[in-house]
Every structure is written in C-alpha cells, then in structure tokens.
Design an enzyme around this catalytic site. Sequence first.
Site, mmCIF file in Angstrom:
data_model
loop_
_atom_site.group_PDB
_atom_site.id
_atom_site.type_symbol
_atom_site.label_atom_id
_atom_site.label_comp_id
_atom_site.label_asym_id
_atom_site.label_seq_id
_atom_site.Cartn_x
_atom_site.Cartn_y
_atom_site.Cartn_z
ATOM 1 N N HIS A 1 -47.168 33.136 -19.031
ATOM 2 C CA HIS A 1 -46.626 34.686 -18.989
ATOM 3 C C HIS A 1 -47.515 35.059 -17.509
ATOM 4 C CE1 HIS A 1 -45.658 35.381 -23.393
ATOM 5 N NE2 HIS A 1 -44.893 34.605 -22.761
ATOM 6 N N HIS B 1 -37.027 37.634 -21.740
ATOM 7 C CA HIS B 1 -38.033 37.156 -22.200
ATOM 8 C C HIS B 1 -38.295 35.311 -21.836
ATOM 9 C CE1 HIS B 1 -42.510 36.480 -23.125
ATOM 10 N NE2 HIS B 1 -41.924 35.285 -23.699
ATOM 11 N N HIS C 1 -39.687 25.563 -23.992
ATOM 12 C CA HIS C 1 -40.801 24.983 -22.736
ATOM 13 C C HIS C 1 -40.686 23.429 -22.485
ATOM 14 C CE1 HIS C 1 -43.042 28.992 -22.754
ATOM 15 N NE2 HIS C 1 -43.019 29.045 -23.973
HETATM 16 ZN ZN LIG Z 1 -43.219 33.448 -23.602
#
Ligand SMILES: [Zn+2]
Length: 305
Positions: free
Chosen positions: A78, A234, A261
């Site tokens: 983030h 997000h 990810h």
């Molecule tokens: Zn995240």
Amino acid sequence: MIWQKTIARSLNITGVGLHSGRPVSMSIHPAAANQGLKFIRTDLPDRPQVRAHFTRVVDTTRATTLAEGEATLATVEHLLSAFYGLGIDNAIVEVDGPEIPIMDGSAKPFVDLLMQADSSSLPWPRTYLVVHKTIEVSNGDGWMRVVPGQPRIMYAINFPHPLIRRQRYSVPLDSDHFRREIAPARTFGFLKEVQYLQSQGLARGGSLDNALVLDDSNVLNPGGLRFPEEFVRHKILDALGDLALLGLPILGRLEVSRGSHDLHQQFIQQLIHQEKAWRLWVPPLHNRTLRRTSQSPPLWQGAPA
Ligand SMILES: [Zn+2]
C-alpha cells in the site's frame, strides 16, 4: 514527466502492524536520483536495508513481503502503491519493525502524508518501460497482461458474495486519478477468514478500522463502503504497489482478471524475460531546463551510467 522525483523533506507516520498488532513508526526521507525506493529496518543491528525490488520478494500470501539477508519487511504494497501512484521514484523509508503500518487499510494516509511534503524534481531523467507487444501470464482462473497503448489499468474480480460478485474498474494511470479513485479503497476480508487468521496468531492488529470486513451478506464496518466498487479499486491499488517493485514506470495498458499478489509477481517475471516486447525509453531532453538545481550533472552531460 521528464525528471525523476523524490519528496522535498522528511516525514513521519505511526500506525499498527496488521499481523503483530504492535505500534510501528516510520519516517520517509528524500533520496538522490537512481536510488529507487529503499527500506531500512531501524530496529535491527546495523540497520539493514531492504530494496523495494521484485528480486527481493520472498512471500506473496495475503501481502507482499520483501527480504534482504536476514531482514524482512511485510505489507509493503500500500505504501509502494502511494509512491507509484504519485510518481515518486526515489525515497528512503525507515521502519522500526517487520511490517509497514496498515493505517486504514488503504493508501490514502500515505498519499496525504506524501502530499504534505511536495515532490522535488531530481536532475536525472526518468526511464520508462514502453510496451510494444502484448505480454500475458495466467494462473488458474486469473490472468494479467499488458498491451501497447496509453497508460491505464483495468481490473476485474469475481467473488461469490452478494456485495461483490463481478466488479470491473478501469482508470488512467496518472496521479490525479490515483489520488481520487484508487488510494482511498481499503483492503477487505471475510469474517470467517479473519477469525481463522486470528486463531493462528495472525492479523492481530486487524479490525474494522483497517479493513472492510464482510460476513455472509453484509459489510460490518459502520460507515459502509467508500465506493460501490471499493473491492476492485483496492485490487488496482495492490497491483500498482506490486508493479512499483519493477523500479520504473510502465507505459502500456494493463489488464488483470482475478489477480493476486502472486500473479502480479509472475507477471513482472514474464515481463522481464520478454525483452523483445518492450524497450526502455527516456523522454527527449533538448530544450528542457531543470526546475530545481542540484549538484549532480544531468545524464546528457556525460554523467556515469
Ligand atoms: Zn491490499
């Protein structure tokens, strides 16, 4: 943008580590051109450095974790997304623990912080990775690709939850869109999953203050959602944080479906290996003057490569 950027002055922020539940202090400092983004673990002997680079990724379960030697650093995405989204190429981040503070689960607190300092142009041009052939990677149900075109990201997700189901979002890659439409989108989790993680001693700092939490039909956060498609926004935030690990901005149209990810990292590996599908590009420098002066000579005056 022609010139590499850093922040104009040092900044401090404190928060809580998502997994440890412990307080974390962080300070972000300006860095010289070509230094990239670097972390320093100030709580460990000799203050080891961990570079924000895809070669330093050691874990992609739930968050992106970096390591260099014995030093590890979790939940970097983030903060890295805030750097990438605002076009800040170089900075040194000192952190006194093994994870970046989770803040409110979005990149907004980091963006607000970085905006307080202004950015400063460095006397060295940015290098871009320009895509001229499609590169694609797939993994089970998910895929990620980049096609030649204007910088933009499209993301699609599909979760069997009444508030999510199919969500798709597409946004140009520039700092204004990032600040307004992507940075405030919070991470999300399902109540059952959070309870399981906490029973395993993980997500100890996890609460409704730093994530959207869903039960079988609703969002439990009293304030509700910030955007109807906060979930997929997000995912864009996460993807940009992971792409920051490439170390240079991509000029191309990114498209992701059901990413993670892990998939973002597989995509970076594929991109690096397909050298014929892209080229490195430095914007033309003639007739440009530097807005802020500095000691180091610019590239075209024969500085070392
Ligand atoms: Zn995240």
